[in-house]
Enzyme design. Structure first.
Site, PDB file in Angstrom:
ATOM      1  N   ASP A 163       7.645 -16.018  -2.269  1.00 32.10           N
ATOM      2  CA  ASP A 163       7.958 -14.454  -2.611  1.00 32.10           C
ATOM      3  C   ASP A 163       8.257 -14.116  -1.078  1.00 32.10           C
ATOM      4  OD1 ASP A 163       6.445 -12.224  -3.351  1.00 32.10           O
ATOM      5  OD2 ASP A 163       4.396 -13.187  -3.078  1.00 32.10           O
ATOM      6  N   HIS A 304       5.862 -12.268 -14.779  1.00 32.26           N
ATOM      7  CA  HIS A 304       5.240 -11.694 -13.804  1.00 32.26           C
ATOM      8  C   HIS A 304       6.613 -10.371 -12.914  1.00 32.26           C
ATOM      9  CE1 HIS A 304       3.266  -9.497 -10.195  1.00 32.26           C
ATOM     10  NE2 HIS A 304       4.097 -10.167  -8.857  1.00 32.26           N
TER      11      HIS A 304
HETATM   12 FE1  N7H Z   1       3.510  -9.917  -7.127  1.00 26.96          FE
HETATM   13  N1  N7H Z   1       3.338 -15.382  -7.762  1.00 26.96           N
HETATM   14  O1  N7H Z   1       3.546 -16.044  -6.993  1.00 26.96           O
HETATM   15  O2  N7H Z   1       3.481 -14.328  -8.982  1.00 26.96           O
HETATM   16  N2  N7H Z   1       5.087 -11.514  -7.044  1.00 26.96           N
HETATM   17  N3  N7H Z   1       2.382 -11.021  -7.019  1.00 26.96           N
HETATM   18  N4  N7H Z   1       2.826  -7.841  -7.599  1.00 26.96           N
HETATM   19  N5  N7H Z   1       5.272  -8.143  -7.994  1.00 26.96           N
HETATM   20  C1  N7H Z   1       6.415 -11.564  -7.337  1.00 26.96           C
HETATM   21  O3  N7H Z   1      10.889 -11.602  -6.334  1.00 26.96           O
HETATM   22  C2  N7H Z   1       2.231 -12.437  -7.108  1.00 26.96           C
HETATM   23  C3  N7H Z   1       1.198  -8.148  -7.342  1.00 26.96           C
HETATM   24  C4  N7H Z   1       5.895  -7.440  -7.561  1.00 26.96           C
HETATM   25  O4  N7H Z   1      11.932  -6.914  -7.497  1.00 26.96           O
HETATM   26  C5  N7H Z   1       7.545 -12.681  -7.204  1.00 26.96           C
HETATM   27  O5  N7H Z   1       9.610 -11.289  -3.782  1.00 26.96           O
HETATM   28  C6  N7H Z   1       0.938 -13.178  -6.943  1.00 26.96           C
HETATM   29  C7  N7H Z   1       1.093  -6.892  -7.883  1.00 26.96           C
HETATM   30  C8  N7H Z   1       7.507  -6.794  -7.774  1.00 26.96           C
HETATM   31  O6  N7H Z   1      11.845  -9.002  -9.083  1.00 26.96           O
HETATM   32  C9  N7H Z   1       5.934 -13.483  -7.215  1.00 26.96           C
HETATM   33  C10 N7H Z   1       0.648 -11.782  -6.936  1.00 26.96           C
HETATM   34  C11 N7H Z   1       2.374  -6.206  -7.892  1.00 26.96           C
HETATM   35  C12 N7H Z   1       7.654  -7.634  -7.755  1.00 26.96           C
HETATM   36  C13 N7H Z   1       4.663 -12.856  -7.353  1.00 26.96           C
HETATM   37  C14 N7H Z   1       1.124 -10.699  -7.286  1.00 26.96           C
HETATM   38  C15 N7H Z   1       3.483  -6.826  -7.787  1.00 26.96           C
HETATM   39  C16 N7H Z   1       6.659  -8.978  -7.523  1.00 26.96           C
HETATM   40  C17 N7H Z   1       9.054 -12.900  -6.768  1.00 26.96           C
HETATM   41  C18 N7H Z   1      -1.498 -11.446  -6.775  1.00 26.96           C
HETATM   42  C19 N7H Z   1       2.728  -4.502  -7.818  1.00 26.96           C
HETATM   43  C20 N7H Z   1       9.206  -8.362  -7.327  1.00 26.96           C
HETATM   44  C21 N7H Z   1       8.976 -13.177  -5.693  1.00 26.96           C
HETATM   45  C22 N7H Z   1      -1.701 -12.668  -5.966  1.00 26.96           C
HETATM   46  C23 N7H Z   1       1.345  -3.897  -9.373  1.00 26.96           C
HETATM   47  C24 N7H Z   1       9.791  -7.820  -9.095  1.00 26.96           C
HETATM   48  C25 N7H Z   1       9.966 -12.186  -5.216  1.00 26.96           C
HETATM   49  C26 N7H Z   1      11.559  -8.241  -8.471  1.00 26.96           C
HETATM   50  C27 N7H Z   1       7.601 -10.632  -7.343  1.00 26.96           C
HETATM   51  C28 N7H Z   1       3.304 -13.711  -7.282  1.00 26.96           C
HETATM   52  C29 N7H Z   1       1.004  -9.441  -7.293  1.00 26.96           C
HETATM   53  C30 N7H Z   1       4.635  -6.346  -7.637  1.00 26.96           C
HETATM   54  C31 N7H Z   1       6.313 -15.692  -6.876  1.00 26.96           C
HETATM   55  C32 N7H Z   1       0.876 -14.075  -6.565  1.00 26.96           C
HETATM   56  C33 N7H Z   1      -0.276  -6.972  -7.621  1.00 26.96           C
HETATM   57  C34 N7H Z   1       7.385  -5.385  -7.829  1.00 26.96           C
END
Ligand code: N7H
Length: 453
Positions: A163, A304
């Protein structure tokens, strides 16, 4: 609030002074998790809920209805699980700490440091600041401890994915004095994150809110063994995966298609067939991609990272160059941290969560209805996002965080051979157990209006 104003404002200053102090990284149980001594660094941030500002007598309108009403009021629209068919009747299925009527949350201290010892010492120091004659002027609603995962999982969230890779860069901060954004990194207007800067669309906010930002906090437990079981079962049922892949490899591919990145962090848009650790670890390449707005063969529309940052997918809705980009205005600065223990052998064997673990999600944005709340409602929970030229294709829910009131969800694009096939998502593996909307003020405001000056 004055004593909270920083005395050691820069990391550079701290590292020059403190050097290594012999403290070693520990987990919540006090067990040493890394054997090398750490640099003792601790940082504190403070943010206020609307009720907290009111309690301080600071009643200016920050012109954000979601902040004003609080997150509990937004829970129904966010599709959080709960009881009640209308917004008025709705009671979210949150932890008691976030629901109390008699002890509402006024604010939050965020303390980050090299070890639990350092953080706990700082917490005691803060509590002392608010104690006079043995009586505290603040009440502790909840103390939540987050932690990076141990060993090779450092930096990965609990489902196993790296992440914190993609964060927006800020115009005027990250592109000056010889700095420039990384390839593929969005360079966004300061006003997307900070009040009173750049193209912050809201005028008429009080002067003291300048340079502050709304902080959205969510407690999001994750059902890891159940998620892993789904990947194995569902990948086995996808015809094109099943024929020639061993089950763990098929499960890895399905997981990567649901997230948009492999566990290492490598984007599937660049490495569609297998994980590529060198790509994941290379900041010059791990964000350098855009999607094909007409196709989900390589990366599902619902993945996602594609739902949360569709990059150039929305270019057809772009206004004149001086308008904020239709994607960029919704980007957020993410500062969350995992919590809870590693999955135990028993949980792996029974494929059932016994100990709570997940993500304390934190994001900063100038406007909650453009940032966190918008992303959850209008993109993650919206089965028709991103909008496509071909109306027969339905992207479906964000499989990681998308929420449906009845918890019935599906996505398309999981199978690269038949991208229109709908994959039923058996349950929600990310739950929402509480949260609040806060305002994180500038240092100037902390020493000024918020200290009664
Ligand atoms: Fe997410 N995951 O493990 O799947 N997220 N996220 N997120 N997320 C991102 O690019 C995850 C949540 C965003 O610019 C990565 O840094 C999990 C909420 C945004 O390309 C991974 C949870 C919200 C991005 C995960 C969770 C977001 C992002 C890739 C909850 C907003 C950047 C790593 C438990 C409402 C996208 C990375 C971009 C990336 C995961 C929550 C938003 C692996 C497990 C609630 C904006």
């Amino acid at each position: 609030m004055k004593p909270l104003k920083p005395r050691e404002p820069t990391l550079q200053k701290i590292s020059g002074k403190n050097a290594v102090n012999g403290v070693k990284a520990t987990n919540t149980l006090g067990e040493i998790t890394e054997d090398k001594p750490l640099l003792s660094v601790v940082g504190v941030n403070v943010a206020f809920a609307k009720k907290g500002l009111d309690a301080l007598g600071v009643t200016d309108d920050l012109l954000d209805p979601l902040f004003k009403a609080g997150q509990k009021d937004d829970a129904f629209a966010l599709n959080d699980k709960g009881v009640g068919a209308t917004k008025e009747e709705f009671k979210p299925d949150w932890d008691e700490a976030f629901l109390q009527e008699n002890q509402e949350i006024h604010g939050v201290f965020l303390i980050a440091g090299d070890s639990f010892d350092t953080v706990n010492a700082k917490l005691d120091e803060i509590k002392n600041i608010f104690t006079a004659d043995g009586t505290s002027s603040i009440a502790d609603v909840a103390t939540l401890a987050g932690d990076v995962r141990p060993g090779e999982n450092k930096g990965h969230e609990h489902f196993g994915y790296m992440d914190g890779i993609s964060q927006p860069a800020l115009k005027g901060v990250d592109d000056v004095n010889g700095k420039q954004p990384l390839p593929g990194q969005s360079l966004i207007d300061l006003g997307v994150v900070l009040h009173g800067r750049g193209k912050d669309a809201i005028t008429g906010r009080p002067e003291w809110s300048k340079d502050g930002s709304f902080l959205a906090f969510r407690k999001l437990p994750q059902l890891v063994p159940e998620f892993d079981k789904f990947l194995l079962d569902a990948a086995g049922n996808i015809k094109s995966f099943d024929d020639f892949l061993d089950p763990p490899t098929a499960a890895d591919i399905l997981g990567a298609r649901m997230v948009g990145r492999w566990k290492s962090g490598a984007p599937i848009r660049v490495a569609p067939l297998e994980d590529d650790v060198a790509l994941a670890n290379d900041p010059q390449r791990n964000n350098k991609f855009r999607f094909n707005p007409e196709s989900q063969e390589i990366c599902p529309f619902a993945a996602h990272i594609r739902k949360m940052n569709p990059r150039k997918d929305l270019d057809k809705f772009k206004g004149p160059p001086d308008f904020v980009d239709p994607v960029d205005e919704h980007l957020i600065m993410r500062r969350g941290i995992p919590f809870g223990p590693e999955v135990t052998t028993e949980e792996k064997l029974t494929k059932t969560t016994k100990y709570e673990r997940g993500l304390y999600f934190v994001s900063y944005q100038a406007d909650l209805s453009n940032g966190f709340s918008f992303l959850q409602k209008s993109w993650a929970n919206n089965t028709a996002f991103p909008p496509l030229n071909d109306p027969s294709v339905v992207p479906g829910f964000d499989p990681i965080i998308g929420q449906a009131l009845d918890e019935v969800r599906a996505m398309s694009g999981a199978n690269d051979d038949a991208t229109n096939d709908s994959l039923p998502l058996s349950r929600q593996w990310v739950q929402s157990k509480g949260g609040e909307y806060f305002f994180s003020p500038s240092i100037k405001a902390l020493g000024g209006v918020l200290s009664g000056n």
